[in-house]
Design a protein around this motif. Structure first.
Motif, PDB file in Angstrom:
ATOM      1  N   GLN A 140       0.846  -1.196   0.000  1.00 57.62           N
ATOM      2  CA  GLN A 140       0.000   0.000   0.000  1.00 57.62           C
ATOM      3  C   GLN A 140       0.881   1.246   0.000  1.00 57.62           C
ATOM      4  O   GLN A 140       1.775   1.383   0.844  1.00 57.62           O
ATOM      5  N   ASP A 144      -2.322   5.588  -3.865  1.00 61.04           N
ATOM      6  CA  ASP A 144      -3.677   5.034  -3.916  1.00 61.04           C
ATOM      7  C   ASP A 144      -4.523   5.330  -2.689  1.00 61.04           C
ATOM      8  O   ASP A 144      -5.660   4.848  -2.597  1.00 61.04           O
ATOM      9  N   HIS A 145      -3.988   6.108  -1.739  1.00 62.47           N
ATOM     10  CA  HIS A 145      -4.685   6.276  -0.470  1.00 62.47           C
ATOM     11  C   HIS A 145      -4.501   7.685   0.080  1.00 62.47           C
ATOM     12  O   HIS A 145      -3.531   8.365  -0.252  1.00 62.47           O
ATOM     13  N   PRO A 146      -5.402   8.100   0.985  1.00 58.71           N
ATOM     14  CA  PRO A 146      -5.147   9.318   1.758  1.00 58.71           C
ATOM     15  C   PRO A 146      -3.885   9.126   2.608  1.00 58.71           C
ATOM     16  O   PRO A 146      -3.461   8.008   2.884  1.00 58.71           O
ATOM     17  N   LYS A 148      -1.350   8.819   5.725  1.00 57.19           N
ATOM     18  CA  LYS A 148      -1.407   8.417   7.122  1.00 57.19           C
ATOM     19  C   LYS A 148      -1.739   9.663   7.955  1.00 57.19           C
ATOM     20  O   LYS A 148      -1.326  10.758   7.587  1.00 57.19           O
ATOM     21  N   HIS A 150      -4.815   8.218   8.141  1.00 57.39           N
ATOM     22  CA  HIS A 150      -6.070   7.644   7.653  1.00 57.39           C
ATOM     23  C   HIS A 150      -5.887   6.129   7.525  1.00 57.39           C
ATOM     24  O   HIS A 150      -4.856   5.654   7.055  1.00 57.39           O
ATOM     25  N   SER A 152      -7.040   3.919   5.485  1.00 56.19           N
ATOM     26  CA  SER A 152      -7.332   3.325   4.190  1.00 56.19           C
ATOM     27  C   SER A 152      -6.306   2.262   3.780  1.00 56.19           C
ATOM     28  O   SER A 152      -6.672   1.191   3.281  1.00 56.19           O
ATOM     29  N   MET A 153      -5.011   2.541   3.964  1.00 48.82           N
ATOM     30  CA  MET A 153      -3.982   1.576   3.559  1.00 48.82           C
ATOM     31  C   MET A 153      -4.186   0.236   4.259  1.00 48.82           C
ATOM     32  O   MET A 153      -4.091  -0.838   3.637  1.00 48.82           O
ATOM     33  N   GLN A 155      -6.920  -0.900   5.786  1.00 50.34           N
ATOM     34  CA  GLN A 155      -8.194  -1.515   5.413  1.00 50.34           C
ATOM     35  C   GLN A 155      -8.063  -2.279   4.105  1.00 50.34           C
ATOM     36  O   GLN A 155      -8.576  -3.389   3.955  1.00 50.34           O
ATOM     37  N   ARG A 156      -7.341  -1.688   3.142  1.00 57.12           N
ATOM     38  CA  ARG A 156      -7.109  -2.378   1.872  1.00 57.12           C
ATOM     39  C   ARG A 156      -6.251  -3.627   2.083  1.00 57.12           C
ATOM     40  O   ARG A 156      -6.490  -4.667   1.457  1.00 57.12           O
ATOM     41  N   THR A 159      -8.410  -6.407   3.252  1.00 58.35           N
ATOM     42  CA  THR A 159      -9.234  -6.936   2.156  1.00 58.35           C
ATOM     43  C   THR A 159      -8.415  -7.822   1.232  1.00 58.35           C
ATOM     44  O   THR A 159      -8.858  -8.920   0.838  1.00 58.35           O
ATOM     45  N   ALA A 184      -7.484   1.619  12.301  1.00 63.88           N
ATOM     46  CA  ALA A 184      -7.911   0.442  11.532  1.00 63.88           C
ATOM     47  C   ALA A 184      -8.236  -0.752  12.423  1.00 63.88           C
ATOM     48  O   ALA A 184      -8.598  -1.815  11.916  1.00 63.88           O
TER      49      ALA A 184
END
Length: 227
Positions: A140, A144-146, A148, A150, A152-153, A155-156, A159, A184
């Motif tokens: 990550q 591709d992400h907001p 840190k 955040h 998002s990294m 969470q991806r 997944t 997270a």
């Protein structure tokens, strides 16, 4: 049935000691723009954030347009430094980093990943320079992400690996890593050899601090055992 576990690593300040290149590239970028140079400590304090957010935090009075220009200057200067000095190839792995990765990688129940403020191109250079790509199954980056902290990294990463946050750990050297991990639902390990002092890692809620990579496997097993 084996429960999969996930360990996600920051890169700069955690796996790789790239501080000299980061500071010099930032100084050159600011010099090109005629902007007052921040201190080395100030530059290192924002390592881990996405580039735009890092520069905006260093010089809060900058307009968005100037921040974008400074970010591009930094990228250009880092490319020049890579050509001049070898870039990531000349930035060493921290002592014990490879040994820790090689100890964790063969464990069938353990998956490894990266969450970094680097761009994908920079991460690819770091992987190639130090032959690290083979260790990680999720990658990550800031592209591709907001920024840190955040989540998002991470969470991806969950997944992509099919793991649960309760069995996941974020390993990093900054409060941004600790904050991202907490956001997270991850456990967090702060490493004390990087760019934020241990007091800042503690204040950010690190579950465990380690002073050497040799302590990482036991710290991970402790957190996974209490999940």
């Amino acid at each position: 049935m084996t429960t999969l576990k996930l360990a996600v690593f920051d890169v700069d300040g955690t796996l790789i000691d790239s501080q000299d290149f980061i500071v010099e590239a930032m100084y050159r970028a600011f010099g090109e723009m005629g902007v007052a140079l921040p201190s080395r400590e100030q530059v290192l304090s924002i390592v881990g954030l996405s580039l735009h957010d890092a520069i905006a935090r260093l010089v809060p009075e900058m307009s968005d347009q100037d921040v974008d220009q400074a970010a591009q200057q930094y990228k250009d200067m880092f490319i020049k430094l890579r050509a001049e000095k070898g870039g990531e190839a000349a930035a060493p792995l921290y002592p014990g980093a490879r040994d820790a990765l090689e100890a964790l990688h063969p464990r069938d129940e353990v998956l490894l990943g990266v969450a970094t403020g680097k761009a994908r191109r920079g991460l690819d250079h770091a992987y190639d320079a130090h032959d690290l790509r083979k260790f990680f199954v999720t990658h990550q980056t800031a592209d591709d992400h907001p920024s840190k902290p955040h989540p998002s990294m991470l969470q991806r990463a969950l997944t992509e690996t099919g793991t649960e946050a309760a069995q996941a750990v974020m390993i990093g050297d900054t409060s941004f890593d600790m904050d991202m991990g907490k956001a997270a639902g991850f456990r967090t390990i702060g490493v004390t050899w990087g760019y934020h002092p241990r007091e800042r890692l503690i204040a950010a809620g690190a579950d465990i601090l380690i002073d050497a990579f040799a302590d990482l496997p036991a710290a991970l097993d402790e957190l996974w055992g209490t999940a």
